[in-house]
Design a protein around this motif. Sequence first.
Motif, PDB file in Angstrom:
ATOM      1  N   GLN A  31      -5.923  -2.547   9.281  1.00 12.22           N
ATOM      2  CA  GLN A  31      -6.069  -2.736  10.718  1.00 12.22           C
ATOM      3  C   GLN A  31      -4.751  -3.246  11.285  1.00 12.22           C
ATOM      4  O   GLN A  31      -3.955  -3.868  10.569  1.00 12.22           O
ATOM      5  N   THR A  32      -4.527  -3.021  12.558  1.00 13.37           N
ATOM      6  CA  THR A  32      -3.336  -3.511  13.233  1.00 13.37           C
ATOM      7  C   THR A  32      -3.264  -5.032  13.084  1.00 13.37           C
ATOM      8  O   THR A  32      -4.269  -5.718  13.236  1.00 13.37           O
ATOM      9  N   GLY A  33      -2.081  -5.536  12.759  1.00  9.56           N
ATOM     10  CA  GLY A  33      -1.872  -6.970  12.589  1.00  9.56           C
ATOM     11  C   GLY A  33      -2.087  -7.459  11.166  1.00  9.56           C
ATOM     12  O   GLY A  33      -1.800  -8.609  10.859  1.00  9.56           O
ATOM     13  N   GLN A  34      -2.569  -6.601  10.299  1.00  8.83           N
ATOM     14  CA  GLN A  34      -2.858  -6.979   8.913  1.00  8.83           C
ATOM     15  C   GLN A  34      -1.589  -7.016   8.073  1.00  8.83           C
ATOM     16  O   GLN A  34      -0.748  -6.143   8.168  1.00  8.83           O
ATOM     17  N   MET A  35      -1.465  -8.045   7.231  1.00 14.19           N
ATOM     18  CA  MET A  35      -0.368  -8.146   6.273  1.00 14.19           C
ATOM     19  C   MET A  35      -0.719  -7.264   5.078  1.00 14.19           C
ATOM     20  O   MET A  35      -1.832  -7.318   4.572  1.00 14.19           O
ATOM     21  N   ILE A  36       0.241  -6.436   4.649  1.00 14.16           N
ATOM     22  CA  ILE A  36      -0.003  -5.519   3.538  1.00 14.16           C
ATOM     23  C   ILE A  36       1.143  -5.571   2.540  1.00 14.16           C
ATOM     24  O   ILE A  36       2.231  -6.035   2.854  1.00 14.16           O
ATOM     25  N   SER A  37       0.869  -5.062   1.339  1.00 18.91           N
ATOM     26  CA  SER A  37       1.917  -4.924   0.329  1.00 18.91           C
ATOM     27  C   SER A  37       2.239  -3.438   0.180  1.00 18.91           C
ATOM     28  O   SER A  37       1.510  -2.584   0.679  1.00 18.91           O
ATOM     29  N   GLN A  38       3.310  -3.132  -0.520  1.00 21.69           N
ATOM     30  CA  GLN A  38       3.771  -1.753  -0.608  1.00 21.69           C
ATOM     31  C   GLN A  38       2.773  -0.819  -1.279  1.00 21.69           C
ATOM     32  O   GLN A  38       2.788   0.381  -1.036  1.00 21.69           O
ATOM     33  N   HIS A  39       1.886  -1.345  -2.110  1.00 21.37           N
ATOM     34  CA  HIS A  39       0.943  -0.497  -2.827  1.00 21.37           C
ATOM     35  C   HIS A  39      -0.415  -0.375  -2.119  1.00 21.37           C
ATOM     36  O   HIS A  39      -1.275   0.378  -2.578  1.00 21.37           O
ATOM     37  N   ASP A  40      -0.609  -1.108  -1.024  1.00 20.41           N
ATOM     38  CA  ASP A  40      -1.874  -1.023  -0.296  1.00 20.41           C
ATOM     39  C   ASP A  40      -2.053   0.376   0.298  1.00 20.41           C
ATOM     40  O   ASP A  40      -1.096   0.981   0.795  1.00 20.41           O
ATOM     41  N   ILE A  41      -3.267   0.864   0.259  1.00 26.77           N
ATOM     42  CA  ILE A  41      -3.598   2.173   0.812  1.00 26.77           C
ATOM     43  C   ILE A  41      -3.837   2.023   2.311  1.00 26.77           C
ATOM     44  O   ILE A  41      -4.617   1.166   2.732  1.00 26.77           O
ATOM     45  N   ILE A  42      -3.153   2.846   3.116  1.00 23.94           N
ATOM     46  CA  ILE A  42      -3.358   2.768   4.565  1.00 23.94           C
ATOM     47  C   ILE A  42      -4.345   3.811   5.064  1.00 23.94           C
ATOM     48  O   ILE A  42      -4.986   3.635   6.094  1.00 23.94           O
ATOM     49  N   CYS A  43      -4.465   4.932   4.329  1.00 24.96           N
ATOM     50  CA  CYS A  43      -5.433   5.969   4.665  1.00 24.96           C
ATOM     51  C   CYS A  43      -5.513   6.929   3.485  1.00 24.96           C
ATOM     52  O   CYS A  43      -4.813   6.764   2.491  1.00 24.96           O
ATOM     53  N   SER A  44      -6.376   7.914   3.606  1.00 18.51           N
ATOM     54  CA  SER A  44      -6.417   8.980   2.612  1.00 18.51           C
ATOM     55  C   SER A  44      -6.428  10.306   3.356  1.00 18.51           C
ATOM     56  O   SER A  44      -6.780  10.368   4.541  1.00 18.51           O
ATOM     57  N   ILE A  45      -6.020  11.342   2.663  1.00 23.95           N
ATOM     58  CA  ILE A  45      -5.977  12.673   3.264  1.00 23.95           C
ATOM     59  C   ILE A  45      -6.739  13.634   2.355  1.00 23.95           C
ATOM     60  O   ILE A  45      -6.471  13.690   1.147  1.00 23.95           O
ATOM     61  N   ASP A  46      -7.700  14.325   2.951  1.00 26.49           N
ATOM     62  CA  ASP A  46      -8.501  15.300   2.211  1.00 26.49           C
ATOM     63  C   ASP A  46      -7.841  16.673   2.302  1.00 26.49           C
ATOM     64  O   ASP A  46      -7.551  17.161   3.401  1.00 26.49           O
ATOM     65  N   VAL A  47      -7.611  17.268   1.121  1.00 23.94           N
ATOM     66  CA  VAL A  47      -7.016  18.596   1.033  1.00 23.94           C
ATOM     67  C   VAL A  47      -7.819  19.393   0.001  1.00 23.94           C
ATOM     68  O   VAL A  47      -7.913  18.975  -1.158  1.00 23.94           O
ATOM     69  N   LEU A  48      -8.382  20.503   0.427  1.00 26.15           N
ATOM     70  CA  LEU A  48      -9.133  21.374  -0.488  1.00 26.15           C
ATOM     71  C   LEU A  48     -10.143  20.586  -1.330  1.00 26.15           C
ATOM     72  O   LEU A  48     -10.197  20.707  -2.542  1.00 26.15           O
ATOM     73  N   GLU A  49     -10.928  19.749  -0.671  1.00 23.41           N
ATOM     74  CA  GLU A  49     -11.991  18.956  -1.290  1.00 23.41           C
ATOM     75  C   GLU A  49     -11.491  17.910  -2.281  1.00 23.41           C
ATOM     76  O   GLU A  49     -12.238  17.415  -3.106  1.00 23.41           O
ATOM     77  N   LYS A  50     -10.202  17.578  -2.222  1.00 20.18           N
ATOM     78  CA  LYS A  50      -9.633  16.491  -3.018  1.00 20.18           C
ATOM     79  C   LYS A  50      -9.096  15.444  -2.061  1.00 20.18           C
ATOM     80  O   LYS A  50      -8.577  15.770  -0.996  1.00 20.18           O
ATOM     81  N   ARG A  51      -9.220  14.183  -2.443  1.00 22.39           N
ATOM     82  CA  ARG A  51      -8.759  13.087  -1.599  1.00 22.39           C
ATOM     83  C   ARG A  51      -7.505  12.460  -2.206  1.00 22.39           C
ATOM     84  O   ARG A  51      -7.483  12.096  -3.365  1.00 22.39           O
ATOM     85  N   PHE A  52      -6.465  12.351  -1.374  1.00 23.33           N
ATOM     86  CA  PHE A  52      -5.188  11.775  -1.792  1.00 23.33           C
ATOM     87  C   PHE A  52      -4.946  10.486  -1.016  1.00 23.33           C
ATOM     88  O   PHE A  52      -4.990  10.488   0.213  1.00 23.33           O
ATOM     89  N   SER A  53      -4.684   9.402  -1.725  1.00 21.21           N
ATOM     90  CA  SER A  53      -4.408   8.118  -1.086  1.00 21.21           C
ATOM     91  C   SER A  53      -2.976   8.084  -0.563  1.00 21.21           C
ATOM     92  O   SER A  53      -2.065   8.617  -1.187  1.00 21.21           O
TER      93      SER A  53
END
Length: 86
Positions: A31-53
């Motif tokens: 969420q906006t304002g959240q502290m994150i680290s470099q390995h945190d997942i910000i979203c995923s993208i679905d491509v051809l029924e596979k999900r990529f973080s």
Amino acid sequence: LKSDQGTVLVLSPLLGICRTAPGNGESPYVQTGQMISQHDIICSIDVLEKRFSVPAGTSGIIAQLSMPNGELVEYKQPLAVIQTVE
């Protein structure tokens, strides 16, 4: 993609459907304002029924999110802006 203003622009690595949460009705990855680290997942993208973080790639604070949940994102489309913390 780093800028000279202490921010990093996170770009979509793929063309696909953007998901801002792990599943329907679940809390968003970030969420906006959240502290994150470099390995945190910000979203995923679905491509051809596979999900990529999509990891943040840097540590900092989420300054802006421009990810359209459930909608098509283009390759290299901006997804988020992270304010780096020194």
